[in-house]
Design a protein around this motif. Structure first.
Motif, short mmCIF file in Angstrom:
data_model
loop_
_atom_site.label_atom_id
_atom_site.label_comp_id
_atom_site.label_asym_id
_atom_site.label_seq_id
_atom_site.Cartn_x
_atom_site.Cartn_y
_atom_site.Cartn_z
N UNK A 133 3.04 60.00 -45.49
CA UNK A 133 3.52 61.29 -45.07
C UNK A 133 2.69 62.07 -44.16
N UNK A 134 1.63 61.53 -43.80
CA UNK A 134 0.56 62.18 -43.02
C UNK A 134 1.41 62.54 -41.82
N UNK A 135 1.27 63.78 -41.36
CA UNK A 135 1.95 64.37 -40.07
C UNK A 135 1.53 63.62 -38.82
N UNK A 136 0.33 63.21 -38.81
CA UNK A 136 -0.27 62.70 -37.36
C UNK A 136 -0.38 61.29 -37.08
N UNK A 137 0.79 60.74 -37.99
CA UNK A 137 1.03 59.24 -38.07
C UNK A 137 1.83 58.68 -37.08
N UNK A 138 1.53 57.67 -36.49
CA UNK A 138 2.38 56.68 -35.75
C UNK A 138 2.06 55.37 -36.24
N UNK A 139 3.06 54.51 -36.41
CA UNK A 139 3.26 53.21 -36.92
C UNK A 139 3.23 52.29 -35.68
N UNK A 140 2.69 51.09 -35.85
CA UNK A 140 3.06 50.06 -35.12
C UNK A 140 3.21 48.74 -35.59
N UNK A 141 4.68 48.34 -35.37
CA UNK A 141 4.64 47.05 -36.02
C UNK A 141 4.23 45.95 -35.09
N UNK A 142 3.39 45.09 -35.47
CA UNK A 142 2.80 43.91 -34.43
C UNK A 142 2.67 42.78 -35.16
N UNK A 143 3.70 41.80 -35.12
CA UNK A 143 3.64 40.55 -35.87
C UNK A 143 2.45 39.81 -35.40
N UNK A 144 1.48 39.06 -36.37
CA UNK A 144 0.32 38.51 -35.71
C UNK A 144 0.76 37.30 -34.83
N UNK A 145 1.84 36.78 -35.06
CA UNK A 145 2.30 35.58 -34.19
C UNK A 145 2.47 35.72 -32.64
N UNK A 146 2.77 37.28 -32.69
CA UNK A 146 3.46 37.72 -31.28
C UNK A 146 2.22 38.32 -30.49
N UNK A 147 1.04 38.57 -31.11
CA UNK A 147 -0.01 39.20 -30.36
C UNK A 147 -0.77 38.16 -29.53
N UNK A 148 -0.92 38.52 -28.31
CA UNK A 148 -1.64 37.77 -27.38
C UNK A 148 -1.24 36.26 -26.98
N UNK A 149 0.17 36.06 -27.63
CA UNK A 149 0.43 34.67 -27.47
C UNK A 149 1.61 34.40 -26.30
N UNK A 150 2.19 35.68 -25.72
CA UNK A 150 3.17 35.27 -25.03
C UNK A 150 4.49 35.17 -25.33
N UNK A 151 4.38 35.03 -26.87
CA UNK A 151 5.80 34.95 -27.45
C UNK A 151 6.25 36.19 -28.30
N UNK A 152 7.29 36.63 -27.53
CA UNK A 152 7.59 38.23 -28.14
C UNK A 152 8.73 37.92 -29.24
N UNK A 153 8.62 38.86 -30.34
CA UNK A 153 9.63 38.75 -31.16
C UNK A 153 11.06 39.01 -30.87
N UNK A 154 11.97 38.35 -31.30
CA UNK A 154 13.16 38.61 -30.86
C UNK A 154 13.94 39.94 -31.17
N UNK A 155 14.89 40.47 -30.37
CA UNK A 155 15.44 41.81 -30.55
C UNK A 155 15.80 41.83 -32.27
N UNK A 156 16.38 40.95 -32.76
CA UNK A 156 16.84 40.82 -33.78
C UNK A 156 15.63 40.97 -35.06
N UNK A 157 14.62 40.26 -34.69
CA UNK A 157 13.40 40.45 -35.58
C UNK A 157 12.89 41.74 -35.67
#
Ligand code: PGA
Length: 236
Positions: free
Chosen positions: A151-175
């Motif tokens: 509930x913290x007012x100054x919070x931004x979340x980032x969903x970053x699947x580990x398998x997509x980070x730095x791999x060149x494999x982006x999650x699909x739009x559906x994922x």
């Protein structure tokens, strides 16, 4: 209005960071770009940058302390010198390579929350969990909210699947859609996607409902590319 963030990780020097920030700042100013832009340089490149109000400089990491005996770490004494009030917490490289536990992450979160920092808080599942399906993925992600005041007012979340980070494999739009919809149902905070976001796909990803922007590593390190990324999302 998309939020666009660049995570330098262990890249750029003090000199090239300054050039990067000055160039991005001039572009934002001259073109009256309204995106919220955040840049996370290495801690040795933090400085007093004279930036427009929608360009914020944040720390990739800091210890939950003002000052003290914590070899190799920085605290708020070092961040205050440059008026840094934004921090990245829970990044997968800190969790999985540098071994930060959820307990340590929650303590850090609480410390920086109490100081009113803007926190970009990262969550995301490794490949073996993704392969078990959406339910397992969500259960894994919810564990990463243990001890975190969402509930913290100054919070931004980032969903970053580990398998997509730095791999060149982006999650699909559906994922992305599936996970973002589920998180948003529980937590009503800006939610960025991260993991192999590129100049070519950033607009499409940021246009997905419940995606409020992107946290970008590799594709953001060349300043012209980062500017193109902002350009591609400025009207969303
Ligand atoms: P990437 O990194 O864009 O290189 O996949 C994203 C991140 O770790 O924030």
């Amino acid at each position: 209005m998309a939020i666009i963030a660049s995570n330098f990780k262990t890249n750029h020097t003090r000199k090239t960071t300054k050039e990067f920030i000055q160039t991005v700042n001039s572009y934002l100013e001259e073109n009256k770009i309204e995106n919220e832009v955040i840049v996370f340089p290495t801690s040795s490149s933090l400085d007093n940058f004279n930036t427009v109000c929608n360009l914020t400089i944040g720390a990739q990491n800091a210890y939950a302390v003002n000052s003290g005996s914590f070899t190799g770490e920085i605290g708020t004494q070092q961040l205050d010198e440059f008026n840094i009030k934004t921090i990245l917490i829970g990044h997968s490289e800190r969790r999985h390579i540098l071994g930060e536990t959820q307990e340590e992450i929650a303590l850090k979160y609480e410390f920086y929350k109490d100081l009113g920092y803007k926190i970009v808080y990262c969550i995301g599942e490794p490949l073996e969990v993704k392969q078990e399906g959406l339910q397992a993925t969500l259960e894994y992600i919810y564990e990463q909210f243990v001890g975190i005041d969402t509930n913290y007012e100054n919070l931004i979340l980032a969903y970053e699947p580990v398998w997509a980070i730095g791999t060149g494999v982006t999650a699909t739009n559906d994922d992305i859609k599936n996970v973002h919809n589920a998180i948003k149902e529980k937590i009503n905070k800006p939610l960025l996607y991260g993991g192999s976001v590129k100049v070519e796909n950033v607009a499409e990803i940021c246009a997905i409902p419940n995606v409020d922007g992107a946290l970008i590593g590799t594709a953001s390190w060349i300043k012209e590319d980062f500017i193109q990324i902002i350009e591609n999302t400025k009207d969303l």
